[in-house]
Scaffold this motif. Structure first.
Motif, PDB file in Angstrom:
ATOM      1  N   TRP A   1      40.075  -7.943  -3.488  1.00  0.00           N
ATOM      2  CA  TRP A   1      41.023  -9.080  -3.512  1.00  0.00           C
ATOM      3  C   TRP A   1      40.432  -9.813  -4.539  1.00  0.00           C
ATOM      4  CZ3 TRP A   1      46.052 -10.307  -2.385  1.00  0.00           C
ATOM      5  CH2 TRP A   1      46.240 -11.420  -2.478  1.00  0.00           C
ATOM      6  N   LEU A   2      39.210 -10.285  -4.541  1.00  0.00           N
ATOM      7  CA  LEU A   2      38.599 -11.220  -5.455  1.00  0.00           C
ATOM      8  C   LEU A   2      38.621 -10.508  -6.673  1.00  0.00           C
ATOM      9  CD1 LEU A   2      35.735 -12.816  -3.382  1.00  0.00           C
ATOM     10  CD2 LEU A   2      37.912 -13.911  -4.036  1.00  0.00           C
TER      11      LEU A   2
ATOM     12  N   ILE B   1      47.738  -7.716   5.426  1.00  0.00           N
ATOM     13  CA  ILE B   1      46.531  -7.297   6.319  1.00  0.00           C
ATOM     14  C   ILE B   1      47.263  -6.733   7.516  1.00  0.00           C
ATOM     15  CG2 ILE B   1      44.985  -8.302   8.021  1.00  0.00           C
ATOM     16  CD1 ILE B   1      44.018 -10.470   6.019  1.00  0.00           C
TER      17      ILE B   1
ATOM     18  N   GLU C   1      48.876  -3.252   6.635  1.00  0.00           N
ATOM     19  CA  GLU C   1      47.835  -2.005   6.207  1.00  0.00           C
ATOM     20  C   GLU C   1      47.423  -1.671   7.645  1.00  0.00           C
ATOM     21  OE1 GLU C   1      47.571  -0.651   3.859  1.00  0.00           O
ATOM     22  OE2 GLU C   1      47.903  -1.685   2.057  1.00  0.00           O
TER      23      GLU C   1
ATOM     24  N   LEU D   1      30.375  -9.970  -2.455  1.00  0.00           N
ATOM     25  CA  LEU D   1      30.826  -9.551  -0.929  1.00  0.00           C
ATOM     26  C   LEU D   1      31.212  -8.102  -0.968  1.00  0.00           C
ATOM     27  CD1 LEU D   1      32.143 -11.024   1.221  1.00  0.00           C
ATOM     28  CD2 LEU D   1      34.286 -11.080   0.122  1.00  0.00           C
TER      29      LEU D   1
ATOM     30  N   LEU E   1      30.243 -16.512   0.742  1.00  0.00           N
ATOM     31  CA  LEU E   1      30.627 -17.153  -0.279  1.00  0.00           C
ATOM     32  C   LEU E   1      30.039 -18.525  -0.708  1.00  0.00           C
ATOM     33  CD1 LEU E   1      34.258 -15.742  -0.978  1.00  0.00           C
ATOM     34  CD2 LEU E   1      31.987 -14.831  -1.641  1.00  0.00           C
TER      35      LEU E   1
ATOM     36  N   PHE F   1      38.084  -5.134   1.953  1.00  0.00           N
ATOM     37  CA  PHE F   1      39.449  -5.618   1.183  1.00  0.00           C
ATOM     38  C   PHE F   1      39.258  -7.189   0.434  1.00  0.00           C
ATOM     39  CE2 PHE F   1      43.121  -8.437   1.896  1.00  0.00           C
ATOM     40  CZ  PHE F   1      44.118  -7.684   0.990  1.00  0.00           C
ATOM     41  N   ASN F   2      38.552  -8.015   1.145  1.00  0.00           N
ATOM     42  CA  ASN F   2      38.458  -9.249   0.497  1.00  0.00           C
ATOM     43  C   ASN F   2      37.697  -8.947  -0.910  1.00  0.00           C
ATOM     44  OD1 ASN F   2      39.571 -10.144   2.913  1.00  0.00           O
ATOM     45  ND2 ASN F   2      37.799 -11.449   3.386  1.00  0.00           N
TER      46      ASN F   2
ATOM     47  N   LEU G   1      43.159 -19.840   9.209  1.00  0.00           N
ATOM     48  CA  LEU G   1      41.664 -19.546   9.087  1.00  0.00           C
ATOM     49  C   LEU G   1      41.783 -19.356   7.723  1.00  0.00           C
ATOM     50  CD1 LEU G   1      38.994 -18.482  10.672  1.00  0.00           C
ATOM     51  CD2 LEU G   1      39.813 -16.188  10.197  1.00  0.00           C
ATOM     52  N   GLU G   2      40.613 -19.949   7.085  1.00  0.00           N
ATOM     53  CA  GLU G   2      40.228 -19.583   5.797  1.00  0.00           C
ATOM     54  C   GLU G   2      39.440 -18.349   5.741  1.00  0.00           C
ATOM     55  OE1 GLU G   2      38.264 -22.624   3.591  1.00  0.00           O
ATOM     56  OE2 GLU G   2      39.063 -22.343   1.867  1.00  0.00           O
ATOM     57  N   VAL G   3      39.914 -17.383   4.961  1.00  0.00           N
ATOM     58  CA  VAL G   3      38.988 -16.169   4.833  1.00  0.00           C
ATOM     59  C   VAL G   3      38.566 -16.220   3.341  1.00  0.00           C
ATOM     60  CG1 VAL G   3      39.575 -13.521   4.565  1.00  0.00           C
ATOM     61  CG2 VAL G   3      41.077 -15.004   6.174  1.00  0.00           C
ATOM     62  N   LEU G   4      39.189 -16.685   2.501  1.00  0.00           N
ATOM     63  CA  LEU G   4      38.363 -16.724   1.259  1.00  0.00           C
ATOM     64  C   LEU G   4      38.956 -18.094   0.537  1.00  0.00           C
ATOM     65  CD1 LEU G   4      39.535 -13.166  -0.365  1.00  0.00           C
ATOM     66  CD2 LEU G   4      37.274 -14.022   0.289  1.00  0.00           C
ATOM     67  N   PRO G   5      37.918 -18.391  -0.271  1.00  0.00           N
ATOM     68  CA  PRO G   5      38.297 -19.769  -0.637  1.00  0.00           C
ATOM     69  C   PRO G   5      39.999 -19.924  -1.179  1.00  0.00           C
ATOM     70  CG  PRO G   5      36.225 -18.980  -1.510  1.00  0.00           C
ATOM     71  CD  PRO G   5      36.939 -17.913  -0.923  1.00  0.00           C
TER      72      PRO G   5
ATOM     73  N   ALA H   1      48.775  -9.487  -4.874  1.00  0.00           N
ATOM     74  CA  ALA H   1      47.737 -10.225  -5.725  1.00  0.00           C
ATOM     75  C   ALA H   1      48.242 -10.846  -7.019  1.00  0.00           C
ATOM     76  CB  ALA H   1      46.527  -9.018  -6.216  1.00  0.00           C
TER      77      ALA H   1
ATOM     78  N   ALA I   1      47.739 -14.513  -8.188  1.00  0.00           N
ATOM     79  CA  ALA I   1      47.165 -14.877  -9.363  1.00  0.00           C
ATOM     80  C   ALA I   1      47.872 -16.039  -9.989  1.00  0.00           C
ATOM     81  CB  ALA I   1      46.767 -13.788 -10.278  1.00  0.00           C
TER      82      ALA I   1
ATOM     83  N   GLN J   1      31.522 -13.530  -6.954  1.00  0.00           N
ATOM     84  CA  GLN J   1      31.969 -13.590  -5.397  1.00  0.00           C
ATOM     85  C   GLN J   1      32.209 -12.274  -5.135  1.00  0.00           C
ATOM     86  OE1 GLN J   1      34.816 -16.777  -5.129  1.00  0.00           O
ATOM     87  NE2 GLN J   1      33.023 -18.339  -4.784  1.00  0.00           N
TER      88      GLN J   1
ATOM     89  N   LEU K   1      40.325  -8.364  -7.899  1.00  0.00           N
ATOM     90  CA  LEU K   1      41.792  -8.210  -8.540  1.00  0.00           C
ATOM     91  C   LEU K   1      41.969  -9.431  -9.085  1.00  0.00           C
ATOM     92  CD1 LEU K   1      44.322  -6.579  -6.105  1.00  0.00           C
ATOM     93  CD2 LEU K   1      43.502  -5.541  -8.165  1.00  0.00           C
ATOM     94  N   GLN K   2      41.765 -10.675  -8.414  1.00  0.00           N
ATOM     95  CA  GLN K   2      42.341 -11.911  -8.887  1.00  0.00           C
ATOM     96  C   GLN K   2      41.457 -12.260 -10.025  1.00  0.00           C
ATOM     97  OE1 GLN K   2      44.703 -13.781  -7.854  1.00  0.00           O
ATOM     98  NE2 GLN K   2      45.030 -12.370  -6.307  1.00  0.00           N
TER      99      GLN K   2
ATOM    100  N   GLY L   1      35.571  -9.750   6.893  1.00  0.00           N
ATOM    101  CA  GLY L   1      36.963  -9.964   6.172  1.00  0.00           C
ATOM    102  C   GLY L   1      37.238 -11.387   6.872  1.00  0.00           C
ATOM    103  N   PHE L   2      36.909 -11.893   8.032  1.00  0.00           N
ATOM    104  CA  PHE L   2      37.437 -12.899   8.551  1.00  0.00           C
ATOM    105  C   PHE L   2      36.399 -14.223   8.110  1.00  0.00           C
ATOM    106  CE2 PHE L   2      39.338  -9.568  10.914  1.00  0.00           C
ATOM    107  CZ  PHE L   2      40.745 -10.144  11.115  1.00  0.00           C
TER     108      PHE L   2
ATOM    109  N   PRO M   1      42.748  -4.089   4.422  1.00  0.00           N
ATOM    110  CA  PRO M   1      42.594  -5.407   5.232  1.00  0.00           C
ATOM    111  C   PRO M   1      42.682  -5.071   6.823  1.00  0.00           C
ATOM    112  CG  PRO M   1      44.961  -5.277   4.302  1.00  0.00           C
ATOM    113  CD  PRO M   1      44.053  -3.981   3.945  1.00  0.00           C
ATOM    114  N   PRO M   2      42.161  -5.633   7.716  1.00  0.00           N
ATOM    115  CA  PRO M   2      41.341  -6.796   7.160  1.00  0.00           C
ATOM    116  C   PRO M   2      39.836  -6.495   7.174  1.00  0.00           C
ATOM    117  CG  PRO M   2      41.839  -6.654   9.458  1.00  0.00           C
ATOM    118  CD  PRO M   2      42.334  -5.525   9.104  1.00  0.00           C
TER     119      PRO M   2
ATOM    120  N   SER N   1      34.617 -14.211   5.266  1.00  0.00           N
ATOM    121  CA  SER N   1      34.262 -14.222   3.930  1.00  0.00           C
ATOM    122  C   SER N   1      33.527 -15.379   3.403  1.00  0.00           C
ATOM    123  CB  SER N   1      35.163 -13.499   3.199  1.00  0.00           C
ATOM    124  OG  SER N   1      35.437 -12.488   3.663  1.00  0.00           O
ATOM    125  N   VAL N   2      34.383 -16.793   3.820  1.00  0.00           N
ATOM    126  CA  VAL N   2      33.856 -17.872   3.281  1.00  0.00           C
ATOM    127  C   VAL N   2      32.562 -18.104   3.419  1.00  0.00           C
ATOM    128  CG1 VAL N   2      34.743 -20.244   3.371  1.00  0.00           C
ATOM    129  CG2 VAL N   2      36.353 -18.521   3.666  1.00  0.00           C
TER     130      VAL N   2
END
Lengths: 487, 101, 498, 567
Positions: free
Chosen positions: A398-399, C137, C140, A333, A473, A394-395, C65-69, C181, C185, A329, A401-402, A466-467, A389-390, A469-470
């Motif tokens: 972030w993914l 967010i 930054e 992205l 995905l 960034f997203n 608001l869901e930005v990422l899952p 992050a 995690a 993902q 990184l995770q 960034g807003f 961000p945003p 992204s879902v």
């Protein structure tokens, strides 16, 4: 499915027809014809998106000729997303070019653009390895032609370099495909995946394909052809090349990597790819920091950004499905965000250069006062590239990184964060130049408002990503060959 | 040693020579020719695969090689155009060495 | 969803819309721009008042608001959020007024005010953020939107200052990102206030969670200008006075301090932090910063530089309050968030007035200013006395609660830090006051702008006077329910009852 | 209701007038405002003098819940403070007639006044601290009003000492309020809670030395002989008469008097008190300026009050008896010292007044201070009576002997005035305001036992002539010495502020040395004058080196420490 009802053939036929048509009709008609074409393209993309989200992946065989001799096409979530991306970015660049180029130039631009577009769509939708080859080659020709379009020494030199590198890459790819066919007797991606076995032939083939695609994607250290080509071309062309063209070979690489589950069998190769990505991030960022010409900064930034995308490969590990999904993902992205951001940034940079009439950074002094909107567009694109961000960038980071956390590969975290700082450094270096107030009163040219708005639109797109992204995905998570092959 | 292998070995040899030429030479035309050599090597390998069946040739491969040759011709043509233009502009047959990139 | 759930978003959008409109306006539309600016500031204040009403009823508006899952952008208004949002919106109004006056007849106002509004929008986002991700967010975004303001003048010094600012804040941002992050995690999306989840995580991974805590605090500490990370603040002094006010009082350093409050109270929880021994190092660091900042301030000869180091010192009061375990210390820290803002903004307004009206930048040029600009000087005096911590100016109230809190937590040594800092504050502010009021004027003013007023022009003077009055009022009527102290007590009550 | 209104106005009326005085309209005549500013306080104190019931005014929203009250002791203090400020302001109208910076002076005067009055009615430590700080920092402006080099130096030292004092006070207040379990900020609760505090000695130390700055205890007195003389005369009067008592008042309200029996603290205070009393007298007699002599006399007198407080730590049970006597003593000192200061300003402005009247006017407060006339008799008697009740005869003897120092100082003072009159030679006509206020203050001082004693039981001296003899013998002996000294003029002198001249170079402020490097003469503590009475650097002799002083200070502190820890 009926040709009229399915948008898939339209996506290939219209650009090809457009290419031919715009070559033939008089200059004045080429632009209106293209505009009509662009709209049909956009519509076709949206229809495809609708169908894929509602009815699942779509398959289509051109003129009902089935594989292996026919041209088989398939549209899964990933392909559809890329279709949408390329349609949006290419239309934006097309409209920009329409406003930017003179009538003469424009007239020659359209056929090349349509070829480019056709080959891109072909690659996104191709279901067999050979179609991918044809698409790649066609893409190369169109892109080389576009680079040479500026018709000065620098662009010519860049285009020759580009051509040679691309040809070498394509040939390596073709050889690899040939070996695969020799080993498994099929060209179709799906059948290859089904019958895949790790013989020596396959290993050589994969190496060749990998090498060829890396060269075409300009992954460090095979990136040397990219900066002059992207930096030297005309502005809309640079945007197209950086945003879309390099993505094509990357897309193929991605499909191979996942669908044939290379990640599972060659983890050390994954780490090597990651190392190359890290090298690209650091070297590209460093070189971008040292450039004196605006477009070269942006071009080197592309080198670095490709590195981020490459970072997803080592993170696709068989052991952790969660980490792999996140990496996948994140990579996609990143690719999307980069497409919008880089296109926006190149266009904004082009506007700035148009204003000052000089390509170097020093002459940007005072620009932030003179063209605030344009600087804003540049800045927004920069935000996404820096991974602040945003933004989509960034997203994506972030993914990634995770994913690094999940798979326990902390060294990529360091690379990601260092890359963040480096990209911030080169973006803000440009900014600092635009804020300088020099006493000399220069005469600036004023670009058309539409040019600025298009640049801003693309940049805003990368932020907006960034807003939402879902949504992309979810799109790539639709059932399809890639999703099935993920651990 | 069957014909298949001969084709393959020749192809690989051609590719090697072409690759060497491509890397080694600076003259643009030579490099273009080197590229064509690689291409021909590749096609040869593919044609070799096509022979593998018991006297029955694989049409798919033939179609592919045919397409490949067309593409290679087009590429060569494009290359030639660019080289000519370069020669007109600079009077040189090779690219300036660029250390920076 | 209730109507009030939209309030946080509306507050955020007010500034965003203002920014967008201002960016679109041509340079010469000054009146329209000022109207948009002030209108947005007023609307936002009104919305905040609504929000206060809602929050007082123990209802917490929230929108997500869901930005990422699995990762949401949450805007949520709790009492702590209101504290910061209220401060910023009040001060924004006055800073805007001041900036309009300050930048009269100067170029690039479109750009300036656009980013100015954006900056406040991000501050609002920071205050209303409902989880660390949202916070990050806007944190930054704040960095990004303040950069153009710092380099606004465009000369070599400001470009250099901008670079320093970025190096510090972006590095801090990266460290913060790493912390956020890693926390995500480990434990997924942790909303502010969900301290049970963190407690469970600390139970499972004590070492990792300690490292994450350090990362978070270090990342936030850059903006809060804690000791080794304070270098950007004095350098950024080259920016115009309203920007300094914004950096020092309204937004930036406060954002860092506020973030630390969030991390300590709403992520880890104060009790957990205390048990884990996280608080003591912060207290030591904050104390050192307090003394160090004051000491450096003493050595400055430039007014704004002195004020900048004073900020370094004063912001650490907030951190000190946070790191003292116990309700009184918490109140002290929280209330200082507001008080420091009011007082410091006053001081910067005044410094700006001195510079704008008479061209005074150095302390030794202040001789006899009290006669020429009596009201500005009076406001400056109020701010300075507040910084020293003399009642009834607000600074005393914070200091009192910090001292009481320290004694409550058996941290007697903090008293000596407070006293030492007050001594140093007196040492660097009182001579300035003496110069202003008692020294005779020495020759001509460096660069006098002739106006018909006895003092600075009204647009510059009124904000300074209002904030000075507010600093007195905040201290004088500290025990009334509407005072900052009252609100800080409310927050603390809710915090410790949890 | 009226009381509460007056209570409210006591500090706020001067504050409001201060704002009013800022306007252009009052450029010339802001002095009038200063005169009327004390009226609410005066009225309040007269209304409540001697009443044991206190009136409270609590303002829960203000600061941390402010409470103001009319404390019985506070009312005595309020009374003399307002009287002194009133007459000094009246005096100042004349004094600042030709001063172009008068407006600034009066604004600061009103601010200082507000602080001084406010701290006397504050029941909570927060408003107390606020008013105390207001008085201190606004008072700085009064000290440096003339803007001359000497005044600036005095101001600088004043400010440094004041800030140190403020910080000690703040520490004490923190710890004190914490001792109540963070529940109360009322001074009386804190005073009661201090003995239970974990930091008893630290609190006591901070209170003693913090407020000691104002009260001029040894080591903390450095600013006092510098600041009191350089200020304009009306300001000197209130500084030395009223503001100095703020320290004493703070001790009375915050020390755990009656709650704490500690011979260590008692002995320490008594020690410091006697050092001040006799040391102040000794150094004061070696001064060259009349106002400096008075300043040292103030230190000396404050020493006596410190001794008294110290005694209360030895015998806490007698606190209710001694405190009113002490308050009356403070009243007596304030009025007498105020009158003496005012007389400096009209030293040679007695044209059109009979010379005898003038001389008597000069003499009267001096005699009162020695304890031979006016309020002095009653004050001394009351104090001694209280101390006899404590069964501390040695201390009473000490206090009796201290009259020796006072007498010497008064002789020196009058002698210096006479010298000054002779040197200037010219006699000018006095300003009526100045004369009027001087006379008024004299009258108040003389009639204080009758008018201002409240519920104290004072007996006329005529009914107890033997007591008077007890007061008389020491001054008589002193006078004999003094007469001898006058005929054999002393050639030694001590610079104002004594040991400050040795310490000053250590903390010379950067700003001061930023300018051209002025050549500094080596500071000396004792200066021997030439025969022509002009002290010159060449003839100086340093009797204490700096290190010796440092050692001395160290020993003193060590001694204090040992005392604290022993008990």
């Amino acid at each position: 499915m009926n040709m009229i009802l399915s948008p898939i053939p339209w996506l290939l036929v219209i650009p090809l027809a457009g290419a031919v048509l715009t070559m033939l009709v008089p200059y004045h008609w080429r632009s209106p014809a293209s505009v009509v074409g662009i709209f049909t393209q956009l519509m076709a993309s949206v229809v495809l998106w609708y169908q894929v989200t509602h009815y699942g992946p779509q398959f289509y065989a051109m003129a009902d000729w089935q594989a292996p001799l026919g041209i088989a096409l398939r549209a899964d979530g990933l392909a559809t997303l890329f279709i949408l991306m390329s349609s949006l970015v290419a239309s934006a660049c097309a409209f920009y070019a329409h406003a930017y180029l003179s009538l003469q130039k424009r007239a020659h631009f359209w056929p090349l653009l349509w070829f480019l577009w056709a080959s891109l769509n072909g690659i996104w939708l191709a279901a067999d390895t050979f179609n991918l080859y044809v698409g790649l080659e066609l893409l190369t020709f169109a892109a080389v032609g576009l680079v040479a379009f500026a018709s000065d020494e620098r662009s010519l030199e860049a285009s020759i370099r580009y051509l040679y590198a691309a040809l070498l890459g394509s040939m390596a790819y073709l050889l690899g495909v040939a070996l695969l066919y020799g080993a498994q007797g099929t060209l179709s991606m799906d059948s290859l995946a089904e019958t895949w076995h790790w013989g020596p032939t396959n290993q050589v083939a994969v190496t060749l394909i990998l090498g060829g695609l890396l060269l075409k994607t300009a992954v460090f250290p095979l990136h040397t052809w990219l900066p002059p080509a992207h930096g030297g071309a005309l502005t809309p062309v640079s945007a197209l090349l950086s945003a879309l063209v390099i993505k094509a070979s990357f897309y193929i690489l991605l499909r191979f990597w996942i669908e044939f589950q290379i990640y599972q069998f060659l983890p050390s190769l994954s780490q090597l790819l990651g190392a190359l990505g890290a090298g690209a991030i650091l070297w590209g960022g460093w070189m971008a920091l040292r450039q004196t010409h605006l477009k070269m900064v942006v071009a080197y930034s592309t080198v670095a950004q490709i590195g981020y995308m490459t970072l997803m490969f080592p993170l696709l590990v068989a052991e952790s499905s969660e980490a792999s999904l996140l990496a996948y993902q994140g990579g996609i992205l990143m690719l999307l965000a980069h497409a919008f951001a880089k296109a926006g940034m190149f266009l904004a940079a082009g506007n700035l250069i148009f204003c000052t009439g000089k390509p170097d950074l020093v002459s940007l002094a005072g620009m932030s006062r003179y063209r605030p909107l344009n600087i804003f567009a540049f800045g927004l694109a920069g935000v996404s590239l820096m991974g602040l961000p945003p933004s989509g960038g960034f997203n994506a980071k972030w993914l990634l990184l995770q994913s690094s956390f999940m798979s326990g590969q902390w060294w990529w975290i360091v690379v990601l964060l260092l890359g963040n700082l480096l990209s911030a450094a080169y973006v803000f270096r440009v900014f600092a130049y635009t804020y300088q107030e020099t006493d000399a009163l220069d005469t600036y040219k004023r670009p058309k408002l539409s040019l600025e708005l298009i640049a801003l639109g693309l940049s805003v797109g990368s932020i907006l990503l960034g807003f939402i992204s879902v949504w992309p995905l979810e799109m790539i998570s639709l059932p399809g060959p890639v999703m099935e092959a993920l651990p | 040693m069957d014909t298949n292998l001969i084709f393959t070995l020749c192809g690989v040899g051609l590719c090697g020579i072409g690759f060497f030429g491509f890397i080694y030479h600076r003259h643009l035309l030579r490099r273009l020719i080197a590229f064509n050599l690689i291409g021909n090597g590749t096609f040869l390998i593919m044609v070799g695969f096509a022979q593998r069946g018991q006297g029955v040739t694989d049409h798919v491969i033939q179609a592919l090689v045919l397409t490949g040759i067309v593409v290679a011709v087009a590429a060569t043509a494009l290359g030639l155009v660019l080289i000519r233009r370069w020669f007109q502009l600079k009077g040189s047959t090779q690219l300036p060495e660029d250390d920076a990139s | 969803m209730n109507w009030f759930d939209w309030l946080p978003l509306a507050i955020l959008m007010t500034s965003f819309m203002a920014a967008t409109i201002i960016f679109m306006l041509p340079e010469q539309r000054h009146i329209l721009r000022s109207t948009v600016n002030l209108g947005a500031a007023c609307i936002k204040l009104i919305l905040i008042v609504f929000l206060i009403q809602v929050v007082l009823k123990q209802q917490y508006p929230e929108i997500r608001l869901e930005v990422l899952p699995g990762l949401d952008l949450i805007l949520r208004a709790d009492s702590l959020a209101i504290l910061f949002a209220g401060l910023s919106s009040v001060l924004w109004l006055f800073t805007t007024l001041y900036a309009i006056g300050y930048l009269e007849n100067s170029p690039n106002r479109s750009r300036f005010f656009g980013y100015f509004s954006l900056c406040v929008a991000s501050t609002m986002g920071i205050s209303l953020a409902g989880n660390l991700f949202t916070f990050l967010i806007f944190y930054e975004l704040l960095t990004l939107s303040t950069y153009p303001l710092v380099v606004h003048r465009g000369n070599a010094a400001s470009i250099k200052a901008g670079r320093t600012y970025l190096i510090y804040t972006l590095s801090g941002g990266v460290v913060l990102l790493l912390g956020v992050a890693s926390l995500y995690a480990l434990g997924g999306d942790i909303a502010f206030g969900d301290i049970e989840r963190t407690a469970a995580l600390v139970g499972t991974w004590p070492e990792l969670m300690t490292i994450i805590f350090i990362l978070l605090i270090a990342g936030l500490g850059v903006k809060a200008a804690i000791f080794p990370f304070h270098g950007w603040l004095p350098t950024a002094m080259v920016a115009p006075a309203p920007v300094s006010a914004l950096l020092h009082a309204v937004a930036v350093v406060k954002a860092g301090a506020f973030g630390i409050v969030r991390v300590v109270y709403d992520i880890y929880g104060i009790e957990l932090s205390w048990q884990q021994g996280f608080l003591f190092p912060i207290a030591v660091l904050a104390s050192f910063t307090i003394l160090y900042g004051s000491w450096r301030a003493l050595q400055q000869s430039d007014i704004k530089k002195r004020l900048a180091y004073s900020t370094v010192s004063q912001v650490s009061y907030i951190l000190l309050g946070i790191s003292i375990f116990g309700p009184l210390g918490t109140i002290g820290g929280l209330v200082h968030l507001l008080h420091q803002g009011l007082m410091k903004v006053t001081l910067f307004f005044c410094a700006g007035n001195f510079a704008e009206t008479l061209g005074i930048h150095k302390i030794h040029e202040l001789d006899g200013v009290g006669k020429r600009l009596p009201l500005t000087s009076a406001a400056f005096t109020v701010g300075a006395l507040g910084m020293i911590g003399l009642p009834p100016v607000a600074g005393f109230i914070s200091k009192w609660y910090l001292g009481m809190g320290a004694l409550e937590a058996n941290m007697e040594w903090v008293i000596f830090v407070l006293i030492g800092s007050s001594l140093l504050n007196a040492a660097y502010f009182l001579p300035v006051l003496k110069r202003i009021w008692f020294n005779p004027q020495q020759g001509q003013w460096p660069l006098e702008v002739i106006n018909n007023n006895r003092d600075a022009i009204p647009l510059l003077l009124i904000p300074a006077l209002v904030t000075a009055s507010l600093s007195i009022a905040a201290g004088l009527f500290a025990s009334s329910i509407l005072s900052p102290l009252g609100w800080a007590e409310l927050i603390t009550l809710r915090e410790y009852l949890r | 209701m009226i009381s509460q209104g007056l209570l409210f106005l006591t500090p706020l009326f001067p504050l409001m007038l201060a704002v009013l005085a800022c306007f252009e309209r009052f450029k010339k005549n802001a002095g009038i405002l200063a005169v009327i500013a004390v009226l609410p306080a005066l009225l309040l104190s007269l209304l409540h003098l001697g009443q044991l019931e206190a009136t409270y005014l609590s303002m829960p929203a203000v600061l941390l819940g402010s409470v103001w009250h009319t404390h019985p002791t506070g009312m005595t203090f309020l009374l003399f403070t307002s009287v002194l400020w009133f007459f000094s302001a009246l005096y100042g109208i004349g004094y600042h007639k030709a001063d172009d910076k008068a407006q600034r002076f009066w604004i600061l005067w009103l601010l200082t006044l507000s602080g001084n009055l406010g701290l006397l009615v504050s029941a909570d430590i927060i408003s107390f601290y606020g008013f105390f700080a207001l008085m201190t920092f606004a008072g700085y402006g009064l000290v440096i009003h003339t803007g001359k080099e000497l005044a600036l130096r005095a101001g600088r030292i004043y400010l440094i000492m004041a800030v140190i004092g403020e910080m000690l006070i703040l520490t004490a207040l923190f710890l004190g309020s914490a001792a109540t379990g963070h529940t109360s900020i009322l001074a009386q609760d804190i005073a009661a809670a201090i003995p239970e505090s974990n930091y008893l000695n630290l609190v006591m130390f901070c209170l003693f030395f913090g407020f000691g700055v104002k009260a001029g205890i040894p080591l903390m007195h450095l600013w006092l002989p510098l600041a009191h003389p350089v200020a304009p005369t009306p300001a000197s009067a209130v500084l030395s008469g009223a503001m100095i008592k703020a320290g004493l008042f703070a001790w009375i309200s915050l020390f755990p008097l009656g709650y704490l029996q500690s011979s260590a603290w008692g002995m320490l205070l008594i020690l410091f008190g006697f050092v001040a009393s006799f040391g102040g007298g000794l150094i004061g007699m070696l001064q060259q300026a009349p106002k400096a002599v008075l300043a040292y006399s103030s230190i000396s007198q404050m020493g006596l009050m410190t001794v008294t407080i110290g005694c209360l730590f030895l015998k806490p049970e007698l606190t209710p008896i001694v405190i009113p006597a002490l308050a009356f003593f403070a009243l007596h000192h304030a009025l007498s010292k105020g009158a003496l200061f005012l007389s400096v300003g009209i030293n040679n402005q007695y044209q059109s007044i009979p010379i005898m009247l003038f001389v008597i006017g000069m003499l009267l407060p001096a005699l009162s201070l020695v304890g031979l006339a006016g309020s002095g008799i009653q004050a001394k008697l009351l104090l001694k009576e209280g101390l006899y009740a404590l069964y501390l005869p040695g201390i009473v003897t000490g206090i009796t002997l201290s009259a020796l120092a006072t007498t010497g100082l008064m002789f020196r003072f009058l002698w210096l005035l006479r010298q000054e009159r002779r040197e200037s030679g010219q006699v000018t006509s006095a300003d009526p305001w100045m004369q009027l206020s001087w006379a008024g203050l004299l009258l108040c001082g003389f009639l204080a036992p009758v008018m201002f004693s409240g519920n104290l039981e004072t007996q006329s001296i005529l009914q107890q002539p033997f007591e008077y003899l007890g007061l008389l013998w020491v001054p008589v002996i002193a006078s004999i010495f003094a007469v001898w000294f006058i005929s054999h003029p002393l050639r030694a002198s001590v610079p104002q502020g004594d040991i400050i001249v040795l310490i000053e170079p250590w903390f010379s402020i950067k700003e001061a040395s930023a300018g051209a490097k002025e050549t500094r003469t080596k500071p000396n503590l004792l200066v021997w004058a030439d025969k022509d009475q002009q002290p010159t650097p060449s003839a100086t002799l340093e009797i204490f080196s700096r290190s010796q002083v440092a050692a001395l200070l160290g020993v003193l502190l060590l001694f204090a420490n040992v005392l604290i820890w022993l008990y």
